[in-house]
Design a protein around this motif. Structure first.
Motif, mmCIF file in Angstrom:
data_model
loop_
_atom_site.group_PDB
_atom_site.id
_atom_site.type_symbol
_atom_site.label_atom_id
_atom_site.label_comp_id
_atom_site.label_asym_id
_atom_site.label_seq_id
_atom_site.Cartn_x
_atom_site.Cartn_y
_atom_site.Cartn_z
ATOM 1 N N PHE A 81 0.836 -1.201 0.000
ATOM 2 C CA PHE A 81 0.000 0.000 0.000
ATOM 3 C C PHE A 81 0.874 1.255 0.000
ATOM 4 O O PHE A 81 2.024 1.237 0.449
ATOM 5 C CB PHE A 81 -0.912 0.031 1.234
ATOM 6 C CG PHE A 81 -1.939 -1.064 1.244
ATOM 7 C CD1 PHE A 81 -3.048 -1.009 0.421
ATOM 8 C CD2 PHE A 81 -1.783 -2.169 2.079
ATOM 9 C CE1 PHE A 81 -3.991 -2.025 0.427
ATOM 10 C CE2 PHE A 81 -2.717 -3.196 2.089
ATOM 11 C CZ PHE A 81 -3.821 -3.123 1.259
ATOM 12 N N PRO B 290 -10.052 0.748 8.594
ATOM 13 C CA PRO B 290 -9.701 1.245 7.258
ATOM 14 C C PRO B 290 -10.933 1.765 6.529
ATOM 15 O O PRO B 290 -12.014 1.185 6.622
ATOM 16 C CB PRO B 290 -9.143 -0.004 6.560
ATOM 17 C CG PRO B 290 -9.731 -1.170 7.285
ATOM 18 C CD PRO B 290 -10.009 -0.714 8.696
ATOM 19 N N CYS C 182 -3.442 5.420 2.412
ATOM 20 C CA CYS C 182 -4.533 4.826 3.191
ATOM 21 C C CYS C 182 -5.243 5.886 4.009
ATOM 22 O O CYS C 182 -4.623 6.798 4.544
ATOM 23 C CB CYS C 182 -4.015 3.756 4.151
ATOM 24 S SG CYS C 182 -3.172 2.390 3.335
ATOM 25 N N ARG D 29 -8.010 2.189 0.853
ATOM 26 C CA ARG D 29 -6.586 1.839 0.773
ATOM 27 C C ARG D 29 -6.186 1.611 -0.682
ATOM 28 O O ARG D 29 -6.889 0.935 -1.425
ATOM 29 C CB ARG D 29 -6.296 0.573 1.594
ATOM 30 C CG ARG D 29 -6.350 0.842 3.075
ATOM 31 C CD ARG D 29 -5.845 -0.315 3.890
ATOM 32 N NE ARG D 29 -6.824 -1.373 3.965
ATOM 33 C CZ ARG D 29 -6.675 -2.456 4.715
ATOM 34 N NH1 ARG D 29 -5.561 -2.627 5.419
ATOM 35 N NH2 ARG D 29 -7.610 -3.387 4.758
#
Ligand code: FE2
Length: 567
Positions: free
Chosen positions: A160, A174, A163, A177
């Motif tokens: 990633f 989350p 995010c 992302r």
């Protein structure tokens, strides 16, 4: 019951930390011991330091936290892991294993003289995803449990780059992302490499050069090279191509073919204009990502981490958007802060109702007593004198225009010197910047130096100011002060300050206060105690070496002063 978490990060900026009951007790990057900037090997001495700083043995550790979803095979040897706890690659992770081997990590077995610990059977090993560890470093040092948006941006980690999270009631969830196709960090680092500097190190130089350029002069020439955001979403991903690794003397950097293409644009359009456009792109794209998410979440509280947030101009732009009531950036925002993030996450996952402390200081590294310092100086047959009032003597020397190396208490964690391992000078004359550059720091002349100031005086120096103890954002300097402290005002009228509170660092506060009484300015120039290309100094012997190998006038080591003969 007390819970003791050892955080270990192995990668560029390898580090270790100790978190006890949700508070950071010790945190240090291995570069400070090996003296190799961004050192990427095993953090052996950092682990040893963190245990000793907490007065602990490995048997006392309840949990080891690592900031990666992938295995850490180094731990097998380092912590004597056996049976179910052995860290190994699953077949689906071969690509990652290959990447790590390229980075000279792999599964090497250390020789016998490398200390191996024996982690007690009751201690768990907790893996925390790279960006979740960044997010945890921000949220769990923010000082409050209420709802806040968390944004983590870096080059890449665990696949990633970008995010968005919600922090609320002690938990992190989350929201959005994205992988490397969204990496604004890689774009900015590609420009940095094209300008001739190290990816993952020289980005501050790009930022420092940017105000000298005009982004309009570049037109759309850089537009091909970065991902585009709109309305909080990625609308145009970018394929950065294959990454390469360059391992230089124990530290490594990523790089990409596109840096070569950007280098040709640098030749065509000019260095400062490319830097200016890259800075504009970064700020605009991050605003396009972050501001809509603040609206959607209905919050004006933002916490950030990841190496992109070392960009203080970006942080200023976010603050000045008018959309924030509270902005917190974990100041060790790059991967050097991952051990802390993983350890904090592990603690708060097990204790979700625990209060979240604010981050008061970063004095989390080694310290040396006056007795130790004197013994080191005596062994080298060096002349020195003891002083009761180092703040008063230091202030007089600064007021007289001397360059003073200032070594007190515990070393700072993170990339900024905050008055414990600092080189100091008056900021009251414009030529002081050039003098300190010519005699000590040898930095590029366009790079600004930063100030430390007493927090009581911040409104008289900084526009739209707030308490900012970590040099992690910039502010406009009040117009009437710009020619009073010219050595710390950048060409665009900004400064990246450290506000100093008496109760946090009384000796440093007193030094600046006494300097203010002598000169009328309660602000001084503060640059890290090191020379160019070297990590910040940790040990008195490095301080002595740097003192005699540079044009520093005076070295104040704890309660001891060393002066050069011509003073
Ligand atoms: Fe990262």
């Amino acid at each position: 019951m007390t819970m003791k978490v050892l955080g270990i990060h192995i990668g560029h900026d390898s580090s270790a930390c100790l978190v006890v009951d949700g508070r950071i007790v010790a945190d240090v990057a291995e570069e400070r011991f090996t003296r190799i900037k961004h050192y990427a090997g095993w953090p052996l001495r950092s682990i040893a330091y963190c245990l000793s700083a907490g007065g602990l043995d490995i048997e006392d550790i309840d949990l080891v936290a690592v900031p990666s979803s992938g295995p850490y095979p180094e731990l097998n040897h380092l912590l004597g892991l056996e049976g179910d706890r052995v860290e190994k690659w699953s077949t689906g992770r071969r690509a990652l294993e290959f990447a790590r081997r390229l980075m000279k990590r792999g599964t090497a077995k250390p020789p016998l003289y490398v200390k191996a610990y024996r982690l007690p059977d009751h201690a768990e090993i907790k893996h925390v995803d790279h960006h979740l560890a960044h997010a945890a470093s921000a949220y769990y040092t923010s000082g409050f449990r209420g709802k806040q948006l968390i944004v983590t941006l870096d080059g890449a980690g665990d696949g990633f780059s970008t995010c968005v999270w919600r922090g609320q009631d002690g938990k992190i969830e989350p929201l959005y992302r994205l992988g490397t196709e969204a990496s604004l960090g890689w774009f900015y680092s590609n420009v940095t490499e094209a300008l001739g500097w190290w990816h993952g190190d020289g980005e501050g130089k790009t930022m420092g050069l940017a105000p000298y350029g005009d982004p309009q002069k570049v037109g759309a020439a850089l537009d091909f090279f970065y991902p585009k955001f709109s309305g909080g979403e990625l609308v145009e991903p970018h394929n950065f191509g294959r990454p390469y690794f360059w391992n230089a003397n124990g530290a490594f950097q990523w790089h990409f073919d596109e840096a070569g293409e950007i280098q040709r644009l640098v030749e065509r359009y000019g260095r400062e204009h490319i830097a200016a456009r890259a800075q504009d792109v970064l700020e605009e794209q991050v605003m396009e990502l972050v501001l809509p998410w603040l609206g959607q979440e209905g919050t004006n509280h933002l916490s950030c981490a990841g190496g992109v947030f070392l960009n203080v101009k970006l942080n200023q732009r976010l603050w000045e958007s008018g959309k924030l009531e509270y902005q917190h950036i974990y100041p060790n925002a790059g991967d050097g802060g991952l051990a802390v993030g993983a350890a904090l996450y592990a603690y708060f996952e097990a204790n979700p109702d625990a209060p979240i402390p604010g981050l008061e200081h970063l004095y989390l590294g080694p310290e040396y007593s006056n007795e130790e310092i004197k013994a080191i100086l005596d062994a080298r047959n060096l002349a020195y004198r003891l002083v009761d009032d180092v703040a008063g003597v230091g202030a007089q020397l600064l007021a007289a225009g001397k360059i003073v190396a200032w070594f007190q208490g515990r070393m700072e964690s993170g990339p900024r010197a905050l008055g414990n391992r600092s080189i100091l000078m008056s900021a009251n004359k414009p030529e002081y910047k050039d003098i300190i550059n010519a005699r000590v720091k040898f930095r590029e002349p366009f790079r600004p130096f930063c100030p430390s100031l007493l927090t009581e005086y911040r409104e008289s120096y900084l526009v739209n100011s707030r308490e900012e103890p970590f040099m992690i954002t910039s502010f406009d300097v009040q117009p009437e002060k710009r020619d009073k402290v010219p050595a710390v005002v950048h060409v665009d009228g900004t400064a990246r300050p450290q506000t100093v509170r008496r109760e946090i660092n009384p000796c440093y506060w007193s030094l600046i206060h006494r300097f203010g009484e002598l000169t009328g300015e309660y602000m001084i120039l503060n640059t890290s105690f090191n020379i160019k290309g070297e990590p910040i100094i940790c040990h008195p012997r490095e301080a002595i070496r740097c003192f005699y190998d540079s044009g520093i006038d005076v070295l104040i080591l704890g309660g001891v002063i060393l002066e050069k003969g011509r003073l």
